[in-house]
Motif scaffolding. Structure first.
Motif, PDB file in Angstrom:
ATOM      1  N   ALA A  24       1.176  -1.173   0.255  1.00 31.32           N
ATOM      2  CA  ALA A  24      -0.075  -0.020   0.114  1.00 31.32           C
ATOM      3  C   ALA A  24       0.986   1.298  -0.510  1.00 31.32           C
ATOM      4  CB  ALA A  24      -0.769   0.187   1.481  1.00 31.32           C
ATOM      5  N   HIS A  77      -2.924   1.024  -5.642  1.00 29.12           N
ATOM      6  CA  HIS A  77      -2.975   1.498  -4.271  1.00 29.12           C
ATOM      7  C   HIS A  77      -2.695   2.206  -3.035  1.00 29.12           C
ATOM      8  CE1 HIS A  77      -1.210  -3.073  -5.403  1.00 29.12           C
ATOM      9  NE2 HIS A  77      -2.842  -2.890  -5.675  1.00 29.12           N
ATOM     10  N   PHE A 257      -8.700  -1.327  -5.355  1.00 33.53           N
ATOM     11  CA  PHE A 257      -7.798  -1.895  -4.206  1.00 33.53           C
ATOM     12  C   PHE A 257      -8.374  -2.536  -2.989  1.00 33.53           C
ATOM     13  CE2 PHE A 257      -5.011  -0.852  -0.404  1.00 33.53           C
ATOM     14  CZ  PHE A 257      -3.843  -2.088  -0.806  1.00 33.53           C
TER      15      PHE A 257
END
Length: 358
Positions: A24, A77, A257
């Motif tokens: 992330a 992300h 995501f």
């Protein structure tokens, strides 16, 4: 308390994704949001590790990779927290994102003139020149100008004036990005002076314009030079709509995501909730931490500025109404091409789960 404040800031890393570790990324504006405290203490990384994920700072990338995605959200992300103008533009015209939390500060901004200007208030500026920054970068929303234009129009309305009663002077800004850093506190420490003495402030000082809009923290820095004064301060009004100036701050994430990695989103929010609760219990210490990642002149100024700030993310109807007001302005003035339903943008289920498990 001393232990956590004395703890060195965790080093930001950019780990290579593996089959066991999901990646992330995050980016946060220099604003009063709990995420800024959570990342300074390493709590976001800690929560993500619990679910088998790693975290990297978007602005740690070279400027050609990390600058524009901070505004457009065009980066896989990615979590973004901060001013809502880029977040609205990203959702409207760039990529599908989900709004997972909103916070806000009661500042709204100010109108600043030179200290030697005889005008005691905005009404006395009829026929004068207001400077507005104009970005030379067509690849991103001109959020700085949008914030300033909204502030100037609000000030004129309060003074019984209209846009036609003053001259708007464009002040060009190259707006091509700047450097890279391992974490937000490192990035903004380099930029503190630039965030106060902006091109508009320099134009005002040089007499090229007569008034500018400035955020609360920037205005304090300008006034303390002795060369400027404030003739309007929106924070003194009880009208909450005057505080809608790139706030409420929006916490967003790429939708694909989020749907594929619900646990990561909940973990990020859990860290922000943890930081919000810590800030409520430790405002003095919190001001020291937030001063690293924002730009009020001193820790004491930061403490005063956050006195009425509720750092706990919500998706309340009032905050969503603030987003609607901001979005309507952006669409009307041409900063955003497409409109959308903010209630469809918001998904409170991630926050509900984070609150329930915090």
């Amino acid at each position: 308390m001393a232990d956590i404040l004395d703890r060195p800031a965790p080093a930001a890393t950019t780990p290579a994704p593996t089959t066991a570790t999901r990646q992330a990324w995050y980016t946060i504006c220099p604003t009063f949001v709990a995420s800024n405290v959570a990342q300074e203490f390493g709590w976001i990384e800690e929560e993500l590790r619990k679910v088998g994920a790693s975290l990297s700072y978007l602005r740690g990338l070279p400027v050609e990779q990390g600058y524009l995605p901070h505004f457009s959200h065009r980066f896989e992300h990615l979590f973004r927290d901060g001013g809502n103008i880029p977040s609205i533009w990203a959702k409207a015209d760039n990529v599908d994102t989900t709004l997972i939390g909103l916070t806000e500060a009661r500042h709204g901004g100010t109108i600043v003139v030179r200290a030697d200007d005889p005008a005691p208030r905005v009404a006395a500026l009829k026929g004068r020149r207001f400077g507005l920054s104009k970005s030379d970068n067509p690849a991103k929303v001109d959020w700085w100008r949008a914030t300033s234009e909204q502030g100037v129009l609000n000030a004129l309305r309060l003074a019984g004036l209209t846009r036609e009663d003053v001259a708007i002077v464009d002040i060009a800004q190259e707006d091509r990005g700047f450097g890279a850093a391992a974490r937000p506190s490192e990035l903004w420490a380099r930029r503190r002076a630039d965030l106060v003495f902006t091109p508009e402030a320099r134009a005002l000082q040089a007499g090229e314009v007569d008034a500018i809009f400035a955020s609360h923290g920037r205005a304090l820095g300008l006034v303390r030079t002795g060369s400027f004064k404030i003739v309007e301060d929106f924070s003194r009004y009880p009208d909450w709509t005057l505080q809608v100036s790139n706030s409420p701050y929006a916490l967003t994430v790429n939708t694909d995501f989020a749907r594929a990695n619900r646990d990561i989103v909940v973990a990020f929010l859990r860290a922000s909730v943890r930081a919000a609760r810590w800030l409520a219990a430790n405002p003095e210490a919190g001001a020291s931490i937030l001063h690293r990642v924002t730009y009020h002149p001193s820790v004491a100024d930061t403490r005063a500025a956050i006195r009425d700030t509720d750092f706990l993310p919500t998706l309340s109807e009032r905050k969503l109404a603030g987003i609607d007001r901001q979005k309507a302005f952006l669409v009307e003035r041409g900063y955003v091409r497409r409109d959308f339903d903010s209630r469809d943008w918001a998904d409170g289920s991630y926050l509900d789960e984070a609150l329930a498990t915090s």
